[in-house]
Design a protein around this motif. Structure first.
Motif, short mmCIF file in Angstrom:
data_model
loop_
_atom_site.label_atom_id
_atom_site.label_comp_id
_atom_site.label_asym_id
_atom_site.label_seq_id
_atom_site.Cartn_x
_atom_site.Cartn_y
_atom_site.Cartn_z
N VAL A 58 0.85 -1.20 0.00
CA VAL A 58 0.00 0.00 0.00
C VAL A 58 0.88 1.24 0.00
CG1 VAL A 58 -1.78 1.29 1.24
CG2 VAL A 58 -1.80 -1.21 1.28
N TYR A 59 0.56 2.18 -0.89
CA TYR A 59 1.27 3.46 -0.88
C TYR A 59 0.89 4.25 0.38
CZ TYR A 59 2.29 2.81 -5.88
OH TYR A 59 2.73 2.34 -7.10
N LYS A 60 1.90 4.76 1.07
CA LYS A 60 1.63 5.55 2.27
C LYS A 60 0.72 6.74 1.96
CE LYS A 60 3.91 9.03 3.77
NZ LYS A 60 4.90 10.02 4.27
N CYS A 61 0.98 7.41 0.85
CA CYS A 61 0.23 8.62 0.52
C CYS A 61 -1.23 8.35 0.20
CB CYS A 61 0.90 9.36 -0.65
SG CYS A 61 1.03 8.39 -2.17
N GLU A 62 -1.59 7.09 -0.05
CA GLU A 62 -2.97 6.74 -0.36
C GLU A 62 -3.64 5.89 0.73
OE1 GLU A 62 -4.72 7.87 -2.80
OE2 GLU A 62 -3.11 8.91 -3.87
N LEU A 63 -2.89 5.59 1.80
CA LEU A 63 -3.43 4.70 2.83
C LEU A 63 -4.64 5.30 3.53
CD1 LEU A 63 -3.34 2.17 4.58
CD2 LEU A 63 -1.56 3.27 5.98
N GLY A 64 -4.59 6.59 3.85
CA GLY A 64 -5.73 7.22 4.50
C GLY A 64 -6.98 7.17 3.65
N ARG A 65 -6.83 7.47 2.37
CA ARG A 65 -7.99 7.41 1.45
C ARG A 65 -8.52 5.99 1.34
NH1 ARG A 65 -7.83 8.93 -5.04
NH2 ARG A 65 -9.89 8.10 -5.55
N LEU A 66 -7.60 5.02 1.21
CA LEU A 66 -8.03 3.62 1.12
C LEU A 66 -8.78 3.21 2.38
CD1 LEU A 66 -7.99 0.83 -0.23
CD2 LEU A 66 -5.76 0.44 0.86
N ALA A 67 -8.24 3.54 3.55
CA ALA A 67 -8.88 3.17 4.81
C ALA A 67 -10.28 3.78 4.90
CB ALA A 67 -8.02 3.63 5.98
N HIS A 68 -10.41 5.04 4.51
CA HIS A 68 -11.72 5.69 4.58
C HIS A 68 -12.72 5.05 3.62
CE1 HIS A 68 -14.42 9.35 3.77
NE2 HIS A 68 -14.80 8.78 4.88
N GLU A 69 -12.27 4.73 2.41
CA GLU A 69 -13.18 4.11 1.44
C GLU A 69 -13.58 2.70 1.87
OE1 GLU A 69 -11.78 4.40 -2.57
OE2 GLU A 69 -11.68 6.60 -2.51
N LEU A 70 -12.70 2.01 2.59
CA LEU A 70 -13.03 0.67 3.07
C LEU A 70 -14.11 0.70 4.14
CD1 LEU A 70 -9.51 -1.04 3.15
CD2 LEU A 70 -11.42 -1.55 1.60
N VAL A 71 -14.20 1.81 4.88
CA VAL A 71 -15.31 1.95 5.84
C VAL A 71 -16.64 1.84 5.09
CG1 VAL A 71 -16.44 3.50 7.46
CG2 VAL A 71 -13.95 3.35 7.44
N ARG A 72 -16.72 2.53 3.97
CA ARG A 72 -17.94 2.50 3.16
C ARG A 72 -18.11 1.15 2.45
NH1 ARG A 72 -16.80 5.80 -1.77
NH2 ARG A 72 -15.72 3.84 -2.23
N ASP A 73 -17.03 0.67 1.82
CA ASP A 73 -17.14 -0.53 0.99
C ASP A 73 -17.41 -1.79 1.82
OD1 ASP A 73 -16.65 1.08 -1.18
OD2 ASP A 73 -14.51 0.57 -1.32
#
Length: 297
Positions: free
Chosen positions: A51-66
């Motif tokens: 996982v790219y560090k710079c995209e981890l926050g966005r990924l984590a937030h989208e996984l809450v929804r998904d």
């Protein structure tokens, strides 16, 4: 655990298949970045599945929804309370994740000093830019106004001499509405407080007091052969004395009271408040400053 570990362990690793079927997290890419036009899986993971560090926050937030509630329910089963230290360093999608946590059944407690906002989990992202660095205070005050959080301010310093504490309070102007700092440092050494120092006296000052010498960056203070540490790297340290090589902005602030931009103010605040007993700032022309000069006997 660290913030990135938290997002990897409790968001990305268990729930990545909800977003990308058959994929799994195979590492953490701290320095890399996806191609600017990358989409889908390639936006978040490199070719090795890290996982790219710079995209981890966005990924984590989208996984809450998904995950359709599964991620949040799992968190609530694991944790009764989550404590977040150095909360001022959060940025970008991290604020969205904290909003999710605040809406959960978990007790969330956060600790930080907004005036020390010199680091960021994702400094390049434009997401929630209005809350970047010291501007994070707006995030908290907005949510306090909505009844989502309660802010409790602790304005006591055990480190800084009262004169240093008083000076540090002037670095951010009154519009920030920060509380007045109260110092309980009662130590007297004979050289206590904030001083100006002329360039011609730098060598004698360093020889006598052995201060930690601080500068903004490697481009600062080249005219002095000193053992420097950059402002940002000094965060968290305590030194008896510091010597500051000022930027042009800091010099203007000292001479005329012209306030610094938020990031520059935070870095200067960190530098000043590293000191327990004395701060010396190299300035030849005091302008309107009332700070005393140190001069050799």
């Amino acid at each position: 655990m660290g913030w990135f570990t938290f997002l990897l362990r409790d968001f990305a690793r268990p729930f990545l298949p909800f977003k990308f079927r058959g994929e799994r997290v195979c590492g953490f890419n701290f320095d890399g970045q996806p191609h600017r036009k990358a989409t889908g899986r390639n936006r978040f993971l490199d070719s090795n599945g890290a996982v790219y560090k710079c995209e981890l926050g966005r990924l984590a937030h989208e996984l809450v929804r998904d995950s359709r509630g599964s991620l949040l329910r799992r968190l609530e089963c694991i944790y009764d309370e989550i404590l977040i230290d150095e909360v001022q360093d959060l940025s970008s999608h991290d604020w969205e994740i904290v909003d999710v946590l605040l809406a959960s059944a978990i007790d969330i407690r956060m600790v930080g000093d907004i005036r020390q906002s010199v680091l960021a989990t994702n400094p390049r992202s434009s997401k929630n830019k209005r809350y970047a660095y010291a501007e994070a205070v707006k995030w908290f005050r907005e949510r306090e106004a909505r009844g989502v959080v309660t802010i409790s301010e602790n304005a006591t310093t055990w480190r800084c001499h009262p004169q240093i504490a008083e000076f540090s309070d002037t670095i951010f102007d009154s519009s920030w509405s920060f509380p007045t700092t109260r110092s309980v440092n009662s130590t007297v050494t004979g050289h206590d407080g904030v001083f100006l120092l002329r360039r011609e006296h730098v060598d004698k000052y360093v020889s006598r007091f052995r201060p930690q010498c601080l500068r903004d960056s490697a481009n600062s203070g080249k005219s002095f052969d000193l053992d420097y540490m950059n402002f940002r790297l000094a965060k968290g340290m305590t030194c008896e004395r510091v010597l500051i090589v000022p930027t042009s902005g800091i010099t203007s602030f000292v001479r005329s009271g012209a306030h610094l931009e938020p990031i520059a103010a935070a870095k200067f605040y960190v530098a000043v408040t590293r000191a327990a007993q004395s701060v010396a700032i190299i300035v030849d022309d005091p302008g309107n400053s009332s700070l005393p000069y140190w001069e050799p006997d």
